[in-house]
Design a protein around this motif. Structure first.
Motif, PDB file in Angstrom:
ATOM      1  N   TYR A  11       0.847  -1.325   0.020  1.00 21.55           N
ATOM      2  CA  TYR A  11      -0.098   0.179   0.025  1.00 21.55           C
ATOM      3  C   TYR A  11       1.014   1.269   0.025  1.00 21.55           C
ATOM      4  O   TYR A  11       0.416   2.359  -0.184  1.00 21.55           O
ATOM      5  N   SER A  47      -7.276   6.233   6.903  1.00 21.27           N
ATOM      6  CA  SER A  47      -7.292   5.106   7.203  1.00 21.27           C
ATOM      7  C   SER A  47      -8.647   5.016   8.106  1.00 21.27           C
ATOM      8  O   SER A  47      -9.270   6.038   8.507  1.00 21.27           O
ATOM      9  N   ALA A  71      -6.241  -6.290   4.960  1.00 21.99           N
ATOM     10  CA  ALA A  71      -6.781  -5.154   4.641  1.00 21.99           C
ATOM     11  C   ALA A  71      -8.353  -4.894   4.320  1.00 21.99           C
ATOM     12  O   ALA A  71      -8.654  -6.010   3.702  1.00 21.99           O
ATOM     13  N   ALA A  85     -10.954   4.612   1.667  1.00 22.36           N
ATOM     14  CA  ALA A  85     -10.160   4.499   2.932  1.00 22.36           C
ATOM     15  C   ALA A  85      -9.750   3.151   2.962  1.00 22.36           C
ATOM     16  O   ALA A  85     -10.393   2.086   2.405  1.00 22.36           O
ATOM     17  N   ARG A  86      -8.741   2.920   3.852  1.00 26.17           N
ATOM     18  CA  ARG A  86      -8.250   1.419   3.854  1.00 26.17           C
ATOM     19  C   ARG A  86      -7.674   1.175   5.288  1.00 26.17           C
ATOM     20  O   ARG A  86      -7.049   2.114   5.870  1.00 26.17           O
ATOM     21  N   ALA A  87      -8.131   0.127   6.246  1.00 21.00           N
ATOM     22  CA  ALA A  87      -7.431  -0.352   7.282  1.00 21.00           C
ATOM     23  C   ALA A  87      -6.752  -1.502   7.420  1.00 21.00           C
ATOM     24  O   ALA A  87      -7.312  -2.476   6.260  1.00 21.00           O
TER      25      ALA A  87
END
Length: 180
Positions: free
Chosen positions: A12, A20, A138, A168-170
């Motif tokens: 990423y 996030s 992810a 968004a990404r976690a």
């Protein structure tokens, strides 16, 4: 025997930056070794996907995609262990074992084939004696209800589509190593 090669970048870090949100798990922790039950059957594991819970994602989120990727696999392209697409926006957790292909009702979500060639979660299986591998779990919050992909899509094709729809990404990055 540890394979001598440079440590690949986090995948990423190479894509456009997005905000996030919160991702937690009862089963895996950031930077900590995974339990053997999350490893592939070929190395004595149970091939069970970990429990994941997410929150604080953008209000305009319309769906999610969940992925697990090993950037440390000695392939030149990493190794995709799981790609679960079209998770409805109302689903904010996956129970342990949800990646088994059957079982949990995920509102029409499905797994595309992983690099084992299976449409499910495929557990960790780094080469014996290699350094600890990172498993990048992810959750991607998307601006569309569904990605236009089929179960036979490649993880790379899904990733291409994710790049254009991720709000968004976690991420959680546990590790796994098989000692010699």
């Amino acid at each position: 025997m540890t394979l001598e090669r440079p440590i690949p970048p986090d995948p990423y870090e190479l894509l456009p930056t997005v905000p996030s949100f919160t991702l937690t798990s009862d089963d895996v922790q950031n930077g900590e070794p995974m339990d053997v039950r999350h490893a592939h059957g070929s190395v004595g594991g149970e091939n069970i996907s970990p429990q994941l819970t997410w929150s604080d994602f953008p209000a305009e989120t319309r769906s999610f995609t969940v992925t697990c990727y090993d950037p440390d696999a000695p392939t030149g392209s990493g190794f995709w262990h799981w790609v679960l697409v079209n998770v409805p926006a109302g689903v904010t957790q996956l129970p342990t074992g949800a990646g088994g292909g059957a079982g949990a009702d995920l509102g029409g979500a499905f797994s595309v084939r992983n690099d084992y060639g299976e449409q499910s979660y495929g557990g960790a299986a780094p080469p014996a004696g290699d350094r600890p591998h990172r498993y990048v779990f992810a959750v991607h919050a998307l601006d569309v209800d569904r990605l236009d992909v089929t179960p036979d899509a490649s993880p790379a094709y899904v990733g291409f589509n994710l790049t254009f729809h991720t709000l968004a990404r976690a991420v959680i990055r546990p590790t796994y190593q098989i000692k010699e």
